[in-house]
Write an enzyme that holds these catalytic residues in place. Structure first.
Site, short mmCIF file in Angstrom:
data_model
loop_
_atom_site.label_atom_id
_atom_site.label_comp_id
_atom_site.label_asym_id
_atom_site.label_seq_id
_atom_site.Cartn_x
_atom_site.Cartn_y
_atom_site.Cartn_z
N SER A 130 27.74 87.26 6.02
CA SER A 130 26.67 87.03 7.00
C SER A 130 27.02 85.83 7.87
O SER A 130 27.56 84.84 7.38
CB SER A 130 25.35 86.69 6.28
OG SER A 130 25.02 87.66 5.32
N ASP A 168 21.92 77.98 3.28
CA ASP A 168 22.21 79.41 3.49
C ASP A 168 20.94 80.21 3.76
O ASP A 168 20.86 81.41 3.44
CB ASP A 168 22.97 80.00 2.29
CG ASP A 168 24.31 79.32 2.05
OD1 ASP A 168 24.95 78.91 3.03
OD2 ASP A 168 24.71 79.19 0.87
N ASN A 190 26.69 79.32 10.66
CA ASN A 190 27.51 79.23 9.45
C ASN A 190 27.94 80.63 9.07
O ASN A 190 27.19 81.59 9.27
CB ASN A 190 26.67 78.63 8.32
CG ASN A 190 27.42 78.54 7.00
OD1 ASN A 190 28.56 78.06 6.96
ND2 ASN A 190 26.80 78.99 5.92
N HIS A 247 28.88 82.88 5.78
CA HIS A 247 28.66 82.85 4.33
C HIS A 247 29.13 84.18 3.73
O HIS A 247 28.81 85.24 4.28
CB HIS A 247 27.18 82.61 4.03
CG HIS A 247 26.89 82.53 2.57
ND1 HIS A 247 27.20 81.41 1.82
CD2 HIS A 247 26.34 83.42 1.71
CE1 HIS A 247 26.85 81.62 0.57
NE2 HIS A 247 26.33 82.83 0.47
C1 GRF Z 1 34.81 81.62 3.73
O1 GRF Z 1 34.73 82.55 2.68
C2 GRF Z 1 33.45 81.35 4.30
O2 GRF Z 1 32.61 82.45 4.29
C3 GRF Z 1 32.94 80.30 3.34
O3 GRF Z 1 34.04 79.49 3.06
C4 GRF Z 1 35.24 80.25 3.21
C5 GRF Z 1 36.10 79.55 4.20
O4 GRF Z 1 37.36 80.15 4.33
N1 GRF Z 1 31.80 79.60 3.92
P1 GRF Z 1 38.37 79.63 5.45
O5 GRF Z 1 38.52 78.13 5.23
O6 GRF Z 1 37.78 79.94 6.78
O7 GRF Z 1 39.64 80.35 5.19
#
Ligand code: GRF
Length: 219
Positions: A137, A146, A108, A110
Site C-alpha cells: 500500500s 501506517d 509512505n 508499506h
Molecule cells: C519496503 O518493503 C517498504 O515497503 C518498507 O521498507 C522496505 C524498504 O525497502 N517500508 P527498500 O529500502 O526501498 O529496498
C-alpha cells in the site's frame, strides 16, 4: 513542471532506485531535491550520490528527543524546496506535530494490504494467518503509524510453500511499480488529499486505487 521531492530512507533503497530509474527514463516528472537518512551507512545514500542527488545523513543520537530530530530533519527537507516527501523504507516513527505540518505532502510505502498488518514483519504475519493474498500500500502519512488514507494497493497471491523471503522478494517488484505510479499521479495532480480523503481526478475515492498489470492506477 517537475515536482521537487525528498525521499527519506534507512537502508537498501530499492524503492528509491525505482523512482530514480523512472525519472532517468523520462517518465516520472519529479526532481530529487534531497535524499535523507537516519543512517549514514545506508546504501540508498550511496545510490543517490552516484546520481548526483543532494544527500543528508542525520544521526538521531545527536538529538535529545525524537521530536528534535524530526524537526531538524524536516527543516532540512523544507530548505531543499521539496514539495512532496516520500518515505521509502524510513524506519522511524515521525512526530505527530511534524507530520501534521506536512499533511497531504508525505506518503509512505508499506508492505501489506492496509489496514492489515501495520508495523513490522508483514510477510511473516500474512503467511502465519494463512492469507491467500498479500500486497503493498502507498498511503498519506498521518500521526497514526501506517494509518493514513490509502492511495493505492498492488496485490499478489500467496502460494503454498512461500517463505517469508520469497514472498517479500515477489512483493518488492510490485512495490517498485506502485511507488512510481503513486508519485507520478501526485506529480501530475491526479491524486491529492483533501479534507482527509484521497481524491483521484478530482473525486474522493471510497476504496484504494489498484495497480493493474500495466502499472496503471485504476479506481
Ligand atoms: C519496503 O518493503 C517498504 O515497503 C518498507 O521498507 C522496505 C524498504 O525497502 N517500508 P527498500 O529500502 O526501498 O529496498
Amino acid at each position: 513542471m517537475n515536482l521537487p521531492i525528498a525521499v527519506l530512507v534507512s537502508g537498501r533503497g530499492s524503492n528509491l532506485g525505482a523512482l530514480i530509474t523512472a525519472n532517468d527514463a523520462g517518465t516520472l516528472p519529479v526532481e530529487f531535491a534531497l535524499v535523507a537518512s537516519d543512517k549514514a551507512d545506508a546504501p540508498a545514500l550511496r545510490n543517490a550520490e552516484a546520481h548526483g542527488i543532494p544527500t543528508l545523513a542525520l544521526d538521531p543520537k545527536s538529538y535529545g528527543h525524537r521530536r528534535d530530530f524530526d524537526e531538524a530533519l524536516f527543516a532540512r527537507v523544507a530548505e531543499s524546496g521539496a514539495e512532496l516527501v516520500v518515505l521509502a523504507g524510513f524506519m522511524r516513527v515521525l512526530d505527530g506535530a511534524v507530520v501534521d505540518a506536512w499533511q497531504g505532502r508525505i506518503i509512505n510505502i508499506h508492505p501489506s494490504l492496509l489496514p492489515k498488518y501495520r508495523g513490522l514483519h508483514t510477510h511473516r504475519r500474512a503467511i502465519a494467518a494463512r492469507d491467500t493474498e498479500h500486497g503493498t500500500s502507498v498511503h498519506f502519512v498521518t500521526a497514526e503509524l501506517d494509518g493514513g488514507p490509502v492511495i493505492a494497493q498492488a496485490r499478489i497471491p500467496i502460494h503454498a510453500g512461500d517463505s517469508e523471503e520469497i514472498l517479500a522478494a515477489r512483493l518488492l517488484a510490485q512495490e517498485h511499480r506502485l511507488i512510481v505510479a503513486c508519485v507520478d499521479a501526485i506529480a501530475r495532480g491526479r491524486v491529492l488529499l483533501r479534507n482527509g480523503l484521497v481524491h483521484w481526478n478530482g473525486k474522493a475515492i471510497a476504496e484504494p486505487l489498484r495497480l493493474n498489470r500495466d502499472g496503471i492506477l485504476t479506481s
